[in-house]
Design a protein around this motif. Structure first.
Motif, PDB file in Angstrom:
ATOM      1  N   THR A   1      10.328  -0.786   8.720  1.00 53.99           N
ATOM      2  CA  THR A   1      11.212  -1.108   7.590  1.00 53.99           C
ATOM      3  C   THR A   1      12.494  -1.784   8.054  1.00 53.99           C
ATOM      4  OG1 THR A   1      10.323   0.667   6.244  1.00 53.99           O
ATOM      5  CG2 THR A   1      12.568  -0.015   5.757  1.00 53.99           C
TER       6      THR A   1
ATOM      7  N   GLY B   1       6.611   1.545   2.371  1.00 57.94           N
ATOM      8  CA  GLY B   1       8.072   1.508   2.378  1.00 57.94           C
ATOM      9  C   GLY B   1       8.670   1.001   1.082  1.00 57.94           C
TER      10      GLY B   1
ATOM     11  N   PRO C   1       0.818  -1.211   0.000  1.00 55.63           N
ATOM     12  CA  PRO C   1       0.000   0.000   0.000  1.00 55.63           C
ATOM     13  C   PRO C   1       0.855   1.266   0.000  1.00 55.63           C
ATOM     14  CG  PRO C   1      -0.290  -1.279   2.042  1.00 55.63           C
ATOM     15  CD  PRO C   1       0.603  -2.071   1.153  1.00 55.63           C
TER      16      PRO C   1
ATOM     17  N   GLY D   1       9.531   2.620  -1.662  1.00 55.37           N
ATOM     18  CA  GLY D   1      10.651   3.455  -2.094  1.00 55.37           C
ATOM     19  C   GLY D   1      11.856   3.264  -1.202  1.00 55.37           C
ATOM     20  N   THR D   2      11.628   3.221   0.109  1.00 49.71           N
ATOM     21  CA  THR D   2      12.726   3.093   1.081  1.00 49.71           C
ATOM     22  C   THR D   2      13.440   1.747   0.895  1.00 49.71           C
ATOM     23  OG1 THR D   2      11.408   4.415   2.607  1.00 49.71           O
ATOM     24  CG2 THR D   2      13.258   3.188   3.550  1.00 49.71           C
TER      25      THR D   2
ATOM     26  N   ASN E   1      11.537  11.296   6.279  1.00 53.58           N
ATOM     27  CA  ASN E   1      10.408  11.260   7.204  1.00 53.58           C
ATOM     28  C   ASN E   1      10.872  11.992   8.451  1.00 53.58           C
ATOM     29  OD1 ASN E   1       8.835   9.941   9.548  1.00 53.58           O
ATOM     30  ND2 ASN E   1       7.730   9.275   7.726  1.00 53.58           N
TER      31      ASN E   1
ATOM     32  N   ARG F   1       5.953  12.506   5.670  1.00 48.97           N
ATOM     33  CA  ARG F   1       6.844  12.251   4.526  1.00 48.97           C
ATOM     34  C   ARG F   1       7.206  13.559   3.815  1.00 48.97           C
ATOM     35  NH1 ARG F   1       5.544   7.666   0.145  1.00 48.97           N
ATOM     36  NH2 ARG F   1       3.576   8.761  -0.203  1.00 48.97           N
TER      37      ARG F   1
ATOM     38  N   ASN G   1      13.590   8.990   9.152  1.00 54.38           N
ATOM     39  CA  ASN G   1      14.885   9.342   8.543  1.00 54.38           C
ATOM     40  C   ASN G   1      14.893  10.817   8.172  1.00 54.38           C
ATOM     41  OD1 ASN G   1      13.037   8.845   6.470  1.00 54.38           O
ATOM     42  ND2 ASN G   1      14.636   8.376   5.000  1.00 54.38           N
TER      43      ASN G   1
HETATM   44  N1  GDP Z   1       8.187   5.786  11.177  1.00 56.93           N
HETATM   45  C1  GDP Z   1       8.608   5.064  10.105  1.00 56.93           C
HETATM   46  N2  GDP Z   1       8.620   5.647   8.900  1.00 56.93           N
HETATM   47  C2  GDP Z   1       9.053   4.912   7.848  1.00 56.93           C
HETATM   48  C3  GDP Z   1       9.493   3.564   7.978  1.00 56.93           C
HETATM   49  N3  GDP Z   1       9.852   3.111   6.749  1.00 56.93           N
HETATM   50  C4  GDP Z   1       9.646   4.126   5.882  1.00 56.93           C
HETATM   51  N4  GDP Z   1       9.187   5.221   6.540  1.00 56.93           N
HETATM   52  C5  GDP Z   1       8.790   6.531   6.021  1.00 56.93           C
HETATM   53  O1  GDP Z   1       7.437   6.388   5.597  1.00 56.93           O
HETATM   54  C6  GDP Z   1       7.173   7.140   4.417  1.00 56.93           C
HETATM   55  C7  GDP Z   1       6.694   6.203   3.320  1.00 56.93           C
HETATM   56  O2  GDP Z   1       7.771   5.375   2.880  1.00 56.93           O
HETATM   57  P1  GDP Z   1       8.052   5.189   1.296  1.00 56.93           P
HETATM   58  O3  GDP Z   1       9.292   4.375   1.155  1.00 56.93           O
HETATM   59  O4  GDP Z   1       7.986   6.516   0.621  1.00 56.93           O
HETATM   60  O5  GDP Z   1       6.756   4.279   0.924  1.00 56.93           O
HETATM   61  P2  GDP Z   1       6.049   3.968  -0.459  1.00 56.93           P
HETATM   62  O6  GDP Z   1       4.940   4.976  -0.589  1.00 56.93           O
HETATM   63  O7  GDP Z   1       5.518   2.569  -0.314  1.00 56.93           O
HETATM   64  O8  GDP Z   1       7.093   4.088  -1.551  1.00 56.93           O
HETATM   65  C8  GDP Z   1       8.486   7.869   4.097  1.00 56.93           C
HETATM   66  O9  GDP Z   1       8.444   9.166   4.685  1.00 56.93           O
HETATM   67  C9  GDP Z   1       9.562   7.000   4.783  1.00 56.93           C
HETATM   68  O10 GDP Z   1      10.716   7.752   5.128  1.00 56.93           O
HETATM   69  C10 GDP Z   1       9.488   2.983   9.304  1.00 56.93           C
HETATM   70  O11 GDP Z   1       9.851   1.826   9.523  1.00 56.93           O
HETATM   71  N5  GDP Z   1       9.029   3.782  10.298  1.00 56.93           N
END
Ligand code: GDP
Ligand code: ADP
Length: 219
Positions: free
Chosen positions: A200, A18, A14, A20-21, A138, A127, A142
């Motif tokens: 993540t 995560g 969804p 992208g991360t 984030n 984000r 991060n």
């Molecule tokens: N609090 C938290 N934020 C996370 C974690 N993993 C990713 N994020 C943040 O959540 C947001 C969504 O992650 P992203 O990789 O952009 O998800 P995508 O929309 O599936 O590509 C970003 O701001 C990330 O930095 C986590 O384990 N904990």
């Protein structure tokens, strides 16, 4: 001559799960090219291309871009990439997209990030992205070294228009209705690998261990 087996993978989950991360970590550890449909659409929006102008009206409403528009864009980009290993992020998001992809390429692995919706809602409002590169931050998980500034270029970060709480709710509903059936589609083909969790940093080692069984790791 034996044809080299190319690694053709998809990462699903969804919005905010995560993708992208984790894709960034995959690219740093394994030799493959990452293609994100969301990044590609945002690039088109920024450049005000014909596709970008059409796509923006859907994205800002929390809706999916029409199948024919996104499918043409992605298949063309994959063609340009040629004979490389690749990881597709954000495509396919509907069964017709998955069928169109299948007609063009054999997909051997689908990584599914299964993260609860409540976890996601909290993350997306925090984000921030660097629009030029797609780098994602984030404020809690991060944060950038300097608040509001990209670590690499020093350029300003922005929040995505579609990360507003009401738009996030619409996107999650769209995920349930249109994208969840794609997981079943790949499950039936026997290529789905699901990784569940809320963090993540806990999911990543499992993804990494799984990929080591498929690809050589980079030093
Ligand atoms: N609090 C938290 N934020 C996370 C974690 N993993 C990713 N994020 C943040 O959540 C947001 C969504 O992650 P992203 O990789 O952009 O998800 P995508 O929309 O599936 O590509 C970003 O701001 C990330 O930095 C986590 O384990 N904990
Ligand atoms: N495969 C796709 N089909 C239709 N619309 C898409 C697709 N990929 C991206 N989009 C549009 O771009 C928006 C942002 O996509 P993306 O950056 O992948 O979001 P997220 O990473 O939060 O899941 C989506 O909400 C959707 O409107």
């Amino acid at each position: 001559m034996v044809a080299r087996m190319l690694f053709r993978a998809v990462i699903m989950g969804p919005p905010g799960s995560g993708k992208g991360t984790i894709s960034d970590r995959i690219v740093k550890n394994f030799a493959l090219k990452h293609l994100s449909s969301g990044d590609l659409l945002r690039l088109n929006i920024q450049r005000k291309t014909e596709i970008g102008v059409v796509a923006k009206t859907y994205i800002d409403q929390g809706q999916l871009v029409p199948d024919d528009v996104i499918t043409r864009l992605i298949l063309q980009e994959l063609n340009n990439m040629g004979e490389q290993n690749w990881l597709l992020d954000g495509f396919p998001r509907t069964v017709p997209q998955a069928q169109a992809l299948d007609e063009a390429h054999h997909i051997s692995t689908v990584i599914d990030l299964n993260v609860p919706f409540q976890t996601i809602k909290d993350r997306l409002t925090a984000r921030w992205i660097h629009p030029g590169s797609g780098r994602v931050y984030n404020t809690e998980f991060n944060p950038p070294k300097v608040s509001g500034i990209d670590d690499i270029t020093g350029e300003p970060l922005v929040q995505r228009d579609d990360d507003k709480p009401e738009t996030v709710t619409k996107r999650l509903k769209g995920y349930e209705a249109l994208t969840r059936p794609v997981l079943q589609y790949y499950q039936n083909k026997g290529v789905l690998q699901t990784f569940s969790g809320t963090e993540t940093n806990k999911i990543w080692p499992h993804v990494q261990a799984f990929l080591r069984t498929k690809l050589p790791e980079q030093p």
